[in-house]
Design an enzyme around this catalytic site. Structure first.
Site, mmCIF file in Angstrom:
data_model
loop_
_atom_site.group_PDB
_atom_site.id
_atom_site.type_symbol
_atom_site.label_atom_id
_atom_site.label_comp_id
_atom_site.label_asym_id
_atom_site.label_seq_id
_atom_site.Cartn_x
_atom_site.Cartn_y
_atom_site.Cartn_z
ATOM 1 N N LYS A 41 0.849 -1.205 0.000
ATOM 2 C CA LYS A 41 0.000 0.000 0.000
ATOM 3 C C LYS A 41 0.880 1.250 0.000
ATOM 4 C CE LYS A 41 -0.410 -0.232 5.026
ATOM 5 N NZ LYS A 41 -1.150 -0.908 6.105
ATOM 6 N N ARG A 139 -10.882 -0.218 15.615
ATOM 7 C CA ARG A 139 -11.006 0.514 14.352
ATOM 8 C C ARG A 139 -11.853 -0.353 13.419
ATOM 9 N NH1 ARG A 139 -5.371 1.938 11.427
ATOM 10 N NH2 ARG A 139 -5.747 -0.196 10.844
ATOM 11 N N TYR A 265 16.755 30.531 7.255
ATOM 12 C CA TYR A 265 15.505 31.171 7.711
ATOM 13 C C TYR A 265 15.409 31.170 9.231
ATOM 14 C CZ TYR A 265 13.500 30.826 2.984
ATOM 15 O OH TYR A 265 13.242 30.956 1.658
ATOM 16 N N MET A 313 12.405 24.488 1.607
ATOM 17 C CA MET A 313 11.551 23.672 0.743
ATOM 18 C C MET A 313 12.363 22.749 -0.168
ATOM 19 S SD MET A 313 8.622 24.955 -1.912
ATOM 20 C CE MET A 313 7.734 25.884 -0.667
#
Ligand SMILES: *Cc1c(COP(=O)(O)O)cnc(C)c1O
Length: 370
Positions: A41, A139, A265, A313
């Protein structure tokens, strides 16, 4: 997209021989009577569903596990005919896709049951169904006390094929084994009740990677192997698995900062002495998480270098020890055989699963051992 990533040199290198090794490892551990399901998955935990599924099947896995019908569809489209089980929920549309493609479905509620019956009648087929029991996860899963009254009669309906009985463990990776033992005991009671008062489907399964290694009683006749397939230790101290992914990038610049200079930053880091700083072409948009800023280290050759300043980023910065020479283009390993993804996950206050599945599509996947 792939071309850009290749030029940038930021890539996830996936060793399919490691995947094969890990399948063998689990196969040996559980023995010949127990089938291995390769859980692929979430794009095989970020490793690439189709190549990983193929390698796992070559190595002796006989089942594939996915989260949803769409993931099963991708495998069928690539020509994979092995049995596939959808481990999660399916709505009406997803159930139709699954039945059309001969994918096994997990059932755990009324809604899903209706969807499966409808899909079966639409295609004039008998859907293959695994009944999931809630043994303590809370669940997905039906409660054991509804089995004889409600679920067994449904699953014995000739409109479906009752393929499997399953449950899922909440903390098979935890140091304390008590809750897993409790869940196992509920599951064994369910099996006994069905054996005595009704009947049992051919496939019984409960174990994930950690349970397959730690709790032989959970094996049933199939184990569902996810994280261990990728060579990541499913619990602290697990040995014998080979990490399949190396996340790598390259040095993009090298410069010398004087003592007392801020970096990046928010100026979260200041040099405490003259320091060589190297830029690395990977950032949080690639899945190398910002939480690792000023916490993680990376490997340059066999030398650890700390991540300094905020991760941006698309890039980040590391401090280079004075006795290490680094040049633009040099390889940097973010994790891999020499630095475990679990270690990186610890630094980011998360788990290896989340780091692996968070490696973004911008990162080129390159395969070894194809
Ligand atoms: C994802 C999943 C697994 C695999 O778990 P790992 O801990 O990665 O081995 C097994 N069973 C179910 C139901 C799952 O959803």
């Amino acid at each position: 997209m792939a071309i850009i990533a290749e030029l940038r040199g930021t890539e996830a290198v996936i060793d399919l021989d490691a995947i094969r090794h890990n399948v063998h490892f689990f196969g040996q551990h559980v023995g010949e009577e127990v089938a291995v399901m390769a859980v692929v998955k979430a794009n095989a935990y970020g490793h690439g569903a189709v190549p990983v599924a193929r390698a796992a099947l070559q190595a002796g896995a006989t089942w594939l596990g996915v989260a949803c019908a769409e993931e099963a569809g991708e495998l069928r489209e690539s020509g994979i005919h092995a049995p596939i089980l959808i481990l999660g929920a399916s709505n009406g549309e997803q159930a139709r896709l699954a039945v059309e493609l001969n994918i096994d479905l997990t059932v755990f509620d009324e809604y899903g049951w209706e969807a499966i019956l409808k899909a079966g009648s639409l295609y004039n087929k008998r859907p293959r169904v695994h009944l999931k029991v809630d043994t303590g996860m809370g669940r997905l899963g039906v409660f054991p006390d509804t089995l004889l009254s409600t679920w067994v009669p449904r699953l014995l309906d000739p409109r479906v094929i009752w393929q499997g009985l399953m449950s899922h463990l909440a903390e098979s990776d935890a140091r304390e084994p008590d809750f897993t033992r409790e869940q196992l005991s509920v599951f064994l009671d369910v099996i006994e009740t069905l054996r005595t008062h009704a009947s049992l489907p051919p496939i019984i399964h409960l174990a994930n990677s950690a349970a397959a290694l730690r709790f032989p009683g959970t094996h049933g006749n199939l184990v569902r192997i996810g994280i261990g397939l990728y060579g990541v230790a499913p619990f602290e101290g697990a040995k014998g698995l080979k990490p399949a992914m190396r996340l790598g990038s390259r040095v993009t610049f090298v410069k010398r900062l004087a003592s007392g200079r801020p970096l990046g930053y928010g100026r979260t880091y200041h040099t405490s002495a003259a320091t060589t700083i190297a830029g690395v072409g990977i950032g949080y948009a690639d899945g190398y998480r910002r939480a690792l800023s000023n916490r993680a280290h990376v490997m340059v050759g066999n030398r650890p270098c700390p991540v300094v300043g905020r991760i941006s980023m698309d890039q980040m910065t590391i401090a280079v020890p004075d006795d290490l020479s680094v040049r633009v283009g040099d390889e940097v390993t973010l994790f891999g055989p020499e630095l475990s993804v679990n270690q990186v996950a610890d630094w980011a206050d998360t788990i290896g699963y989340e780091i692996l599945t968070g490696i973004s599509p911008r990162v080129n996947r390159r395969y070894l051992g194809v």
